[in-house]
Design a protein around this motif. Structure first.
Motif, mmCIF file in Angstrom:
data_model
loop_
_atom_site.group_PDB
_atom_site.id
_atom_site.type_symbol
_atom_site.label_atom_id
_atom_site.label_comp_id
_atom_site.label_asym_id
_atom_site.label_seq_id
_atom_site.Cartn_x
_atom_site.Cartn_y
_atom_site.Cartn_z
ATOM 1 N N THR A 176 0.857 -1.190 0.000
ATOM 2 C CA THR A 176 0.000 0.000 0.000
ATOM 3 C C THR A 176 0.893 1.240 0.000
ATOM 4 O O THR A 176 1.791 1.365 0.842
ATOM 5 N N ILE A 177 0.631 2.125 -0.946
ATOM 6 C CA ILE A 177 1.409 3.366 -1.080
ATOM 7 C C ILE A 177 0.496 4.534 -0.742
ATOM 8 O O ILE A 177 -0.551 4.715 -1.373
ATOM 9 N N ASN A 178 0.876 5.306 0.268
ATOM 10 C CA ASN A 178 0.110 6.474 0.686
ATOM 11 C C ASN A 178 0.932 7.743 0.466
ATOM 12 O O ASN A 178 2.066 7.838 0.950
ATOM 13 N N ILE A 179 0.335 8.700 -0.267
ATOM 14 C CA ILE A 179 0.999 9.989 -0.532
ATOM 15 C C ILE A 179 -0.044 11.093 -0.436
ATOM 16 O O ILE A 179 -1.024 11.097 -1.193
ATOM 17 N N ALA A 180 0.151 12.008 0.492
ATOM 18 C CA ALA A 180 -0.679 13.218 0.606
ATOM 19 C C ALA A 180 -2.172 12.895 0.615
ATOM 20 O O ALA A 180 -2.959 13.534 -0.090
ATOM 21 N N GLY A 181 -2.564 11.884 1.396
ATOM 22 C CA GLY A 181 -3.968 11.548 1.525
ATOM 23 C C GLY A 181 -4.516 10.646 0.449
ATOM 24 O O GLY A 181 -5.701 10.294 0.490
ATOM 25 N N ILE A 199 9.006 4.644 -8.869
ATOM 26 C CA ILE A 199 7.690 5.175 -8.548
ATOM 27 C C ILE A 199 7.618 6.600 -9.089
ATOM 28 O O ILE A 199 8.458 7.447 -8.766
ATOM 29 N N THR A 200 6.632 6.867 -9.940
ATOM 30 C CA THR A 200 6.459 8.210 -10.506
ATOM 31 C C THR A 200 5.101 8.752 -10.073
ATOM 32 O O THR A 200 4.085 8.046 -10.134
ATOM 33 N N LEU A 201 5.082 9.990 -9.658
ATOM 34 C CA LEU A 201 3.847 10.639 -9.227
ATOM 35 C C LEU A 201 3.658 11.927 -10.029
ATOM 36 O O LEU A 201 4.581 12.743 -10.135
ATOM 37 N N TYR A 202 2.469 12.083 -10.593
ATOM 38 C CA TYR A 202 2.080 13.330 -11.264
ATOM 39 C C TYR A 202 0.912 13.906 -10.487
ATOM 40 O O TYR A 202 -0.169 13.314 -10.428
ATOM 41 N N LYS A 203 1.126 15.054 -9.854
ATOM 42 C CA LYS A 203 0.122 15.621 -8.952
ATOM 43 C C LYS A 203 -0.115 17.091 -9.295
ATOM 44 O O LYS A 203 0.303 17.997 -8.563
ATOM 45 N N PRO A 204 -0.814 17.355 -10.415
ATOM 46 C CA PRO A 204 -1.110 18.751 -10.776
ATOM 47 C C PRO A 204 -2.208 19.303 -9.881
ATOM 48 O O PRO A 204 -3.080 18.558 -9.415
ATOM 49 N N PRO A 205 -2.204 20.601 -9.609
ATOM 50 C CA PRO A 205 -3.254 21.187 -8.758
ATOM 51 C C PRO A 205 -4.614 21.096 -9.420
ATOM 52 O O PRO A 205 -4.764 21.308 -10.616
ATOM 53 N N ALA A 208 -6.772 14.870 -10.157
ATOM 54 C CA ALA A 208 -6.439 13.655 -9.414
ATOM 55 C C ALA A 208 -4.999 13.242 -9.722
ATOM 56 O O ALA A 208 -4.573 13.304 -10.884
ATOM 57 N N PRO A 209 -4.237 12.824 -8.733
ATOM 58 C CA PRO A 209 -2.846 12.423 -8.980
ATOM 59 C C PRO A 209 -2.770 11.099 -9.723
ATOM 60 O O PRO A 209 -3.680 10.265 -9.650
#
Length: 241
Positions: A176-181, A199-205, A208-209
């Motif tokens: 389980t991966i948890n990032i910023a809620g 692990i790559t994360l795209y989190k534009p304002p 949805a990430p």
């Protein structure tokens, strides 16, 4: 007053008392002239004006330093821009095979396409830059046969335009991966072994990430794998061959 000014009009006497008399010509009454106080010469200077100028210059200086700090936090360096351009040139030669952006666990070839998509965004001038001092924390918990076998928290590294990366060893089992809620589940077959994953994360304002996880070994072994030049050196990914 009339006794002191014989044979003269009262108006003339008042003018004489004021010290301003225009002597008449023969046969005319003397004419008076309105007196005005001397005007003092005051320099166009005051401490209030000086304080106002100093305050204005200080505000301009503070605004300049603020813009410099924001630029340092947001804008990529010349070296990063050069690496992005190089990666963009490499990605342009790849086949545009679609992949499911909502899929979390990717193969090596799919991971190559995911990196090419990040390269496209980094090279797009219409996508704004993001803060470089924000490092989201990634919490990982791995369970095997119902038991917790691994747990760790790591910070993802920003690479620009709301993209963040992390290279992490993952164990077989359910992670389980948890990032910023936000939370994602990754299942790694029990008959496999622990290995490095990217692990790559795209989190534009306001959106949805998107999170992708793919094995580094499979990425390097994929045909014509896209190993972008903008990847941080700390990840230690070497282009195949």
């Amino acid at each position: 007053m009339s006794r002191q000014c014989p044979n003269r009009s009262l108006r003339w006497c008042l003018s004489l008392a004021a010290g301003i008399v225009i002597w008449p010509v023969h046969g005319e009454e003397p004419r008076d002239m309105e007196s005005k106080p001397l005007r003092e010469t005051v320099p166009d200077y005051s401490t209030e004006l000086e304080d106002e100028q100093v305050s204005r210059l200080q505000n301009l200086l503070r605004s300049y330093h603020h813009e410099e700090r924001v630029a340092a936090q947001n804008q990529p360096t010349a070296e990063e821009l050069e690496r992005r351009q190089k990666a963009s040139d490499d990605a342009a030669h790849m086949s545009t095979i679609p992949f499911n952006a909502g899929k979390v666990r990717l193969s090596g070839a799919e991971g190559s396409l995911a990196l090419a998509e990040i390269t496209r965004r980094l090279s797009d001038p219409n996508i704004p830059e993001s803060r470089r001092d924000y490092r989201p924390v990634c919490s990982l918990r791995t369970y095997l046969l119902g038991s917790l076998i691994a747990g760790e928290s790591r910070s993802l590294q920003p690479v620009g335009k709301h993209h963040y990366l992390l290279k992490q060893n993952l164990q077989p089992g359910n992670t389980t991966i948890n990032i910023a809620g936000h939370s994602w589940n990754v299942n790694i077959p029990e008959d496999s072994h622990s290995q490095a994953y990217l692990i790559t994360l795209y989190k534009p304002p306001g959106s949805a990430p998107q999170l992708h996880v793919f094995p580094v070994a499979e990425l390097l072994a994929a045909d014509n794998a896209h190993i972008p030049a903008w990847l941080p050196e700390e990840l230690q990914l070497n282009r195949p061959g």
